[in-house]
Design a protein around this motif. Sequence first.
Motif, PDB file in Angstrom:
ATOM      1  N   LYS A 211       0.827  -1.211   0.000  1.00 12.62           N
ATOM      2  CA  LYS A 211       0.000   0.000   0.000  1.00 12.62           C
ATOM      3  C   LYS A 211       0.862   1.262   0.000  1.00 12.62           C
ATOM      4  CE  LYS A 211      -3.669  -1.958   2.896  1.00 12.62           C
ATOM      5  NZ  LYS A 211      -4.296  -1.882   4.224  1.00 12.62           N
ATOM      6  N   LEU A 212       0.393   2.269  -0.661  1.00  9.63           N
ATOM      7  CA  LEU A 212       0.980   3.606  -0.567  1.00  9.63           C
ATOM      8  C   LEU A 212      -0.092   4.557  -0.031  1.00  9.63           C
ATOM      9  CD1 LEU A 212       2.891   3.628  -3.971  1.00  9.63           C
ATOM     10  CD2 LEU A 212       3.926   3.593  -1.684  1.00  9.63           C
ATOM     11  N   PHE A 213       0.348   5.692   0.461  1.00 10.25           N
ATOM     12  CA  PHE A 213      -0.573   6.674   1.025  1.00 10.25           C
ATOM     13  C   PHE A 213      -0.218   8.051   0.480  1.00 10.25           C
ATOM     14  CE2 PHE A 213      -0.533   3.125   3.858  1.00 10.25           C
ATOM     15  CZ  PHE A 213      -1.821   3.036   4.349  1.00 10.25           C
ATOM     16  N   PRO A 214      -1.180   8.971   0.466  1.00 14.70           N
ATOM     17  CA  PRO A 214      -0.816  10.346   0.114  1.00 14.70           C
ATOM     18  C   PRO A 214       0.177  10.860   1.160  1.00 14.70           C
ATOM     19  CG  PRO A 214      -3.205  10.090   0.333  1.00 14.70           C
ATOM     20  CD  PRO A 214      -2.599   8.841   0.846  1.00 14.70           C
ATOM     21  N   GLN A 215       1.093  11.706   0.718  1.00 11.86           N
ATOM     22  CA  GLN A 215       1.974  12.329   1.707  1.00 11.86           C
ATOM     23  C   GLN A 215       1.174  13.319   2.542  1.00 11.86           C
ATOM     24  OE1 GLN A 215       5.644  13.905   0.674  1.00 11.86           O
ATOM     25  NE2 GLN A 215       6.461  11.891   0.136  1.00 11.86           N
ATOM     26  N   PRO A 216       1.369  13.304   3.848  1.00 16.88           N
ATOM     27  CA  PRO A 216       0.699  14.318   4.654  1.00 16.88           C
ATOM     28  C   PRO A 216       1.214  15.710   4.282  1.00 16.88           C
ATOM     29  CG  PRO A 216       2.248  13.027   5.989  1.00 16.88           C
ATOM     30  CD  PRO A 216       2.201  12.389   4.641  1.00 16.88           C
ATOM     31  N   ALA A 217       0.352  16.715   4.433  1.00 15.23           N
ATOM     32  CA  ALA A 217       0.773  18.096   4.142  1.00 15.23           C
ATOM     33  C   ALA A 217       1.778  18.577   5.177  1.00 15.23           C
ATOM     34  CB  ALA A 217      -0.455  19.000   4.110  1.00 15.23           C
ATOM     35  N   ALA A 218       1.665  18.074   6.380  1.00 13.32           N
ATOM     36  CA  ALA A 218       2.584  18.498   7.444  1.00 13.32           C
ATOM     37  C   ALA A 218       2.714  17.395   8.477  1.00 13.32           C
ATOM     38  CB  ALA A 218       2.051  19.760   8.119  1.00 13.32           C
ATOM     39  N   GLN A 219       3.872  17.378   9.114  1.00 15.26           N
ATOM     40  CA  GLN A 219       4.144  16.400  10.159  1.00 15.26           C
ATOM     41  C   GLN A 219       4.800  17.144  11.319  1.00 15.26           C
ATOM     42  OE1 GLN A 219       6.526  13.131   8.648  1.00 15.26           O
ATOM     43  NE2 GLN A 219       4.955  11.687   9.265  1.00 15.26           N
ATOM     44  N   LEU A 220       4.193  17.069  12.482  1.00 10.58           N
ATOM     45  CA  LEU A 220       4.733  17.788  13.632  1.00 10.58           C
ATOM     46  C   LEU A 220       5.054  16.807  14.754  1.00 10.58           C
ATOM     47  CD1 LEU A 220       2.783  21.083  14.334  1.00 10.58           C
ATOM     48  CD2 LEU A 220       5.068  20.782  13.396  1.00 10.58           C
TER      49      LEU A 220
ATOM     50  N   MET B 229     -16.356   7.274 -15.268  1.00 10.61           N
ATOM     51  CA  MET B 229     -15.728   6.455 -14.231  1.00 10.61           C
ATOM     52  C   MET B 229     -14.286   6.898 -14.009  1.00 10.61           C
ATOM     53  SD  MET B 229     -16.443   4.099 -12.041  1.00 10.61           S
ATOM     54  CE  MET B 229     -17.595   2.752 -12.361  1.00 10.61           C
ATOM     55  N   GLU B 230     -13.614   7.347 -15.081  1.00 16.35           N
ATOM     56  CA  GLU B 230     -12.257   7.887 -14.914  1.00 16.35           C
ATOM     57  C   GLU B 230     -12.259   9.049 -13.922  1.00 16.35           C
ATOM     58  OE1 GLU B 230     -13.580   7.140 -17.806  1.00 16.35           O
ATOM     59  OE2 GLU B 230     -12.129   5.943 -18.947  1.00 16.35           O
ATOM     60  N   ALA B 231     -13.264   9.908 -14.080  1.00 17.15           N
ATOM     61  CA  ALA B 231     -13.352  11.074 -13.192  1.00 17.15           C
ATOM     62  C   ALA B 231     -13.596  10.626 -11.759  1.00 17.15           C
ATOM     63  CB  ALA B 231     -14.471  12.009 -13.664  1.00 17.15           C
ATOM     64  N   ALA B 232     -14.410   9.579 -11.593  1.00 20.08           N
ATOM     65  CA  ALA B 232     -14.677   9.072 -10.239  1.00 20.08           C
ATOM     66  C   ALA B 232     -13.390   8.585  -9.593  1.00 20.08           C
ATOM     67  CB  ALA B 232     -15.711   7.948 -10.296  1.00 20.08           C
ATOM     68  N   VAL B 233     -12.551   7.901 -10.374  1.00 18.03           N
ATOM     69  CA  VAL B 233     -11.279   7.407  -9.833  1.00 18.03           C
ATOM     70  C   VAL B 233     -10.360   8.587  -9.499  1.00 18.03           C
ATOM     71  CG1 VAL B 233      -9.192   6.090 -10.392  1.00 18.03           C
ATOM     72  CG2 VAL B 233     -11.446   5.156 -10.937  1.00 18.03           C
ATOM     73  N   ARG B 234     -10.387   9.631 -10.354  1.00 20.69           N
ATOM     74  CA  ARG B 234      -9.559  10.803 -10.068  1.00 20.69           C
ATOM     75  C   ARG B 234     -10.031  11.494  -8.783  1.00 20.69           C
ATOM     76  NH1 ARG B 234      -9.962  12.736 -15.052  1.00 20.69           N
ATOM     77  NH2 ARG B 234     -10.693  14.838 -14.647  1.00 20.69           N
ATOM     78  N   LEU B 235     -11.337  11.573  -8.629  1.00 19.36           N
ATOM     79  CA  LEU B 235     -11.907  12.173  -7.411  1.00 19.36           C
ATOM     80  C   LEU B 235     -11.484  11.371  -6.182  1.00 19.36           C
ATOM     81  CD1 LEU B 235     -13.782  14.200  -5.982  1.00 19.36           C
ATOM     82  CD2 LEU B 235     -15.710  12.680  -6.524  1.00 19.36           C
ATOM     83  N   LEU B 236     -11.443  10.049  -6.312  1.00 14.93           N
ATOM     84  CA  LEU B 236     -11.002   9.201  -5.198  1.00 14.93           C
ATOM     85  C   LEU B 236      -9.580   9.577  -4.764  1.00 14.93           C
ATOM     86  CD1 LEU B 236     -11.284   6.713  -3.303  1.00 14.93           C
ATOM     87  CD2 LEU B 236     -10.507   5.292  -5.232  1.00 14.93           C
ATOM     88  N   GLY B 237      -8.699   9.755  -5.742  1.00 16.93           N
ATOM     89  CA  GLY B 237      -7.319  10.138  -5.432  1.00 16.93           C
ATOM     90  C   GLY B 237      -7.250  11.479  -4.725  1.00 16.93           C
ATOM     91  N   MET B 238      -8.041  12.441  -5.213  1.00 21.59           N
ATOM     92  CA  MET B 238      -8.051  13.772  -4.585  1.00 21.59           C
ATOM     93  C   MET B 238      -8.619  13.704  -3.177  1.00 21.59           C
ATOM     94  SD  MET B 238      -9.275  15.988  -7.902  1.00 21.59           S
ATOM     95  CE  MET B 238      -9.032  17.612  -7.182  1.00 21.59           C
ATOM     96  N   ALA B 239      -9.630  12.861  -2.987  1.00 27.59           N
ATOM     97  CA  ALA B 239     -10.232  12.725  -1.658  1.00 27.59           C
ATOM     98  C   ALA B 239      -9.221  12.121  -0.679  1.00 27.59           C
ATOM     99  CB  ALA B 239     -11.495  11.871  -1.734  1.00 27.59           C
ATOM    100  N   HIS B 240      -8.480  11.107  -1.135  1.00 26.19           N
ATOM    101  CA  HIS B 240      -7.423  10.549  -0.280  1.00 26.19           C
ATOM    102  C   HIS B 240      -6.416  11.640   0.095  1.00 26.19           C
ATOM    103  CE1 HIS B 240      -8.200   6.309   0.054  1.00 26.19           C
ATOM    104  NE2 HIS B 240      -8.296   6.109  -1.240  1.00 26.19           N
ATOM    105  N   GLN B 241      -6.026  12.431  -0.899  1.00 29.93           N
ATOM    106  CA  GLN B 241      -5.020  13.464  -0.681  1.00 29.93           C
ATOM    107  C   GLN B 241      -5.497  14.515   0.315  1.00 29.93           C
ATOM    108  OE1 GLN B 241      -1.882  13.862  -2.532  1.00 29.93           O
ATOM    109  NE2 GLN B 241      -1.542  15.375  -0.921  1.00 29.93           N
ATOM    110  N   HIS B 242      -6.720  14.990   0.141  1.00 33.35           N
ATOM    111  CA  HIS B 242      -7.137  16.178   0.888  1.00 33.35           C
ATOM    112  C   HIS B 242      -7.937  15.871   2.146  1.00 33.35           C
ATOM    113  CE1 HIS B 242      -5.455  18.954  -1.997  1.00 33.35           C
ATOM    114  NE2 HIS B 242      -5.901  18.143  -2.946  1.00 33.35           N
ATOM    115  N   LEU B 243      -8.529  14.693   2.226  1.00 28.89           N
ATOM    116  CA  LEU B 243      -9.233  14.324   3.458  1.00 28.89           C
ATOM    117  C   LEU B 243      -8.398  13.390   4.319  1.00 28.89           C
ATOM    118  CD1 LEU B 243     -12.848  13.713   2.057  1.00 28.89           C
ATOM    119  CD2 LEU B 243     -11.863  15.838   2.946  1.00 28.89           C
ATOM    120  N   GLY B 244      -7.353  12.808   3.732  1.00 30.76           N
ATOM    121  CA  GLY B 244      -6.548  11.849   4.498  1.00 30.76           C
ATOM    122  C   GLY B 244      -7.428  10.733   5.018  1.00 30.76           C
TER     123      GLY B 244
END
Lengths: 473, 473
Positions: A211-220, B229-244
């Motif tokens: 598994k890989l994960f998004p990089q966190p924006a910050a780590q404190l 469906m491509e857009a849905a997968v892209r949204l998934l990546g962005m959600a992982h990135q920004h919501l952690g």
Amino acid sequence: MTAFLDQLRQIVGAAHVLTDGDLAAWEQDWRKRVQGKALAVVRPADTAQVAAVVKACAEARVALVPQGGNTGLSVGSTPDGSGTQIVLSLTRLNRVRHIDRDNLSFTVEAGCILQSLQETAEKHGLLFPLSLAAEGSCTIGGNLGTNAGGTQVVRYGNTRELCLGLEVVTPQGEVWDGLKGLRKDNTGYDLRDLFIGSEGTLGIITAATMKLFPQPAAQLTAWAAVPSMEAAVRLLGMAHQHLGAGLTGFEVMGQFALSLVAKHMPQLRVPFADQEDAPYCVLLENSDSESEAHARERFEHLLELAFEDGCVLDAVVAESLAQAHELWHIRESIPLAQAEEGLNIKHDISIAASRIPAFVAHTDALLQREIAGVRLVNFGHLGDGNLHYNVQAPADGDPKAFLREQEERVNHLVYEAVAAFGGSFSAEHGVGALKVDKLETYQSPVALSMMRAIKNALDPLGIMNPGVVLARG
Amino acid sequence: MTAFLDQLRQIVGAAHVLTDGDLAAWEQDWRKRVQGKALAVVRPADTAQVAAVVKACAEARVALVPQGGNTGLSVGSTPDGSGTQIVLSLTRLNRVRHIDRDNLSFTVEAGCILQSLQETAEKHGLLFPLSLAAEGSCTIGGNLGTNAGGTQVVRYGNTRELCLGLEVVTPQGEVWDGLKGLRKDNTGYDLRDLFIGSEGTLGIITAATMKLFPQPAAQLTAWAAVPSMEAAVRLLGMAHQHLGAGLTGFEVMGQFALSLVAKHMPQLRVPFADQEDAPYCVLLENSDSESEAHARERFEHLLELAFEDGCVLDAVVAESLAQAHELWHIRESIPLAQAEEGLNIKHDISIAASRIPAFVAHTDALLQREIAGVRLVNFGHLGDGNLHYNVQAPADGDPKAFLREQEERVNHLVYEAVAAFGGSFSAEHGVGALKVDKLETYQSPVALSMMRAIKNALDPLGIMNPGVVLARG
């Protein structure tokens, strides 16, 4: 044997069957406890070669000892002294086969160095969170074989939880390709998790999808002085509550452990070293998907609540990355500082977090009563209930004599206490050849009997890393 | 057999050995595909009774079919038609043995209803995140036996990832107590994960220690219309990135699936139903350890970025808990709406998220080419790569005739496509008796051979749920 070695040379090339010269790098374990003697060190280049080597070994009834970076702490990848076993070094299988960004996964070969995988992930803007002291030389195959833990388990789990699938060469020399990279797959028994942590005794892991994960924006990072182990456990609960999955590290360190760092690494400044009402310090890490400002705000909120509660006496949040690294460096220097102080008796134990305060109180008192002047170096991954509960010789004693005379007794006292508190004698270092007798003593007989049945079913010739995990049949 | 049944009556009490009357509740599977005939339904009260029953069955060579809430979708807990098998119902083992708040875990018996466990956790201010459609009647033992998935897997994992340890009665009637509740324990082979997902074919899970989590401070739901469906997968990546780790749900739904909900449940208002450029909608859930305001701000930030990117055309964030529930209710009503529309062919597949768009495009086109007028009800847990890729009869066709004539062909086309895209034919529903032939076809022969070896090693008499997962030996 000459014909057999020739066969191996045909498979992997003569240059990769080592029989002469100094083989100590492969024949001796990391902590230099055991010196074995191999028939040969064999270094295949790919999975097909691994399979061919295993087939040849099965035909010739030659035992195999798989080895990665040879940094294990339980003597799980050292040949015995007979000179009849092959060390199968996986370090040439070191390709990253595929990075799948949309699936947040990559497929890597067993011999990849952990740190290089962290760097590969980072280059792609992603995080591979497995992190442990040996990361500069241990391999992912070894991490999988031992189900390694490390410092971010509280958030990301052990190596097991990071693995989506394996490629394995079976004891018959067949290749099982389980590298689909799926997050859900209920099609039969969970072979993946059976191989993970089996220390090369059921087959040879040649590749894995991780598994890989998004990089966190910050780590404190924060460092807190706490009035007791009870308080440290309470702080852990509050950190879970208020940081959620942001809590990526939670380490506890006893003041005596920290005093050894201060003594032997005087260039490191250990916070709250003189705080007499604080027998422990805690290192916390908060990873944030939003921003550093947000991470800091959350940390400050948590620490305010913890001050009010009384479970934190004093705390500092690192102001810079450099300061954060220094705090982690202090934590990671404890084993080295211990070594500088002299030989010591190490334990890698786990207990439910709720029972750790009682365990430590009981076992500290027991050891101090039984062995006058004994010094306890207690630190570890409290977030996972994992303590490195180490025992140092009395200050005025001879460490070598202490080890010789007391190791067995200390181990017995500690492991009996661990068992009484429902814990494990090996949290993250595995069993290896070192703790086979401990497994016999402390693992449930019903479980042991199932483990033996599985070993016999999958490796009926008994050629895979014999004498590791389970006693020889 | 009379003596044997008397023996069972002595163990569990005469009232708990059912042989007469209507046993359909135990003898028929949830989807009413199979009607079996049991020698008796046996309802032990505790682990000791389970062990005694298994011992008696082993002596008499009588096969056991363990059963929880009998809500499985793959016929994994239905006796065969021979009238010689015992249904071992675990529902009387329904105690919560222990809640350990500091360890974030509880130990529960196999027969506990999932929803009651969620409620128990909630009462203690904690979260047990396993959640799925059958939660009102399925049991945790069944969830473990099948490694159930559900709607929060993207954050918390499958049942497997939520389990810290098991208590199991072996096919020999021994009790393995693996309930230490440790987060790290590397003392031998991973028996826990071997039993999880083994569908009662290796032993009987009688209790488990499961992870608990702090309750999030807020949970928000959004609904987004996406152009592909491509857009849905892209949204998934962005959600992982920004919501952690805040991302606790990510469901995709095709517009035809939603149109069936709109048609058969007109009281539900389906957002963006008329948006012709949006073939799919996505339901997202954000769980926040801070506050509702923060959760909303993070959601809005994500959706802004997604609009800019073009992967979201329109979106709504629920303004109230009631609105959030309604959005989830729409998603959860798809299977019922499908049933209202008529019989259909169901698949529970998984594929790496990165390959899902290509798989769907390929398989949609294939089915439409092969079977004129076929209608595709595609929805599922995209965050886990898990689709319920279902096939509905043509609008003007007879659903019964469609199923009779086309089911085998449709399954073949879909499963061949799944295999070609490296996926799994059973993501979260297991193999049961229903898909044993699929396992033979699509699982690797090397893996199958290891599974058979393990089955024979642990259950040499073959009395544990024979014919489930693996074909009878």
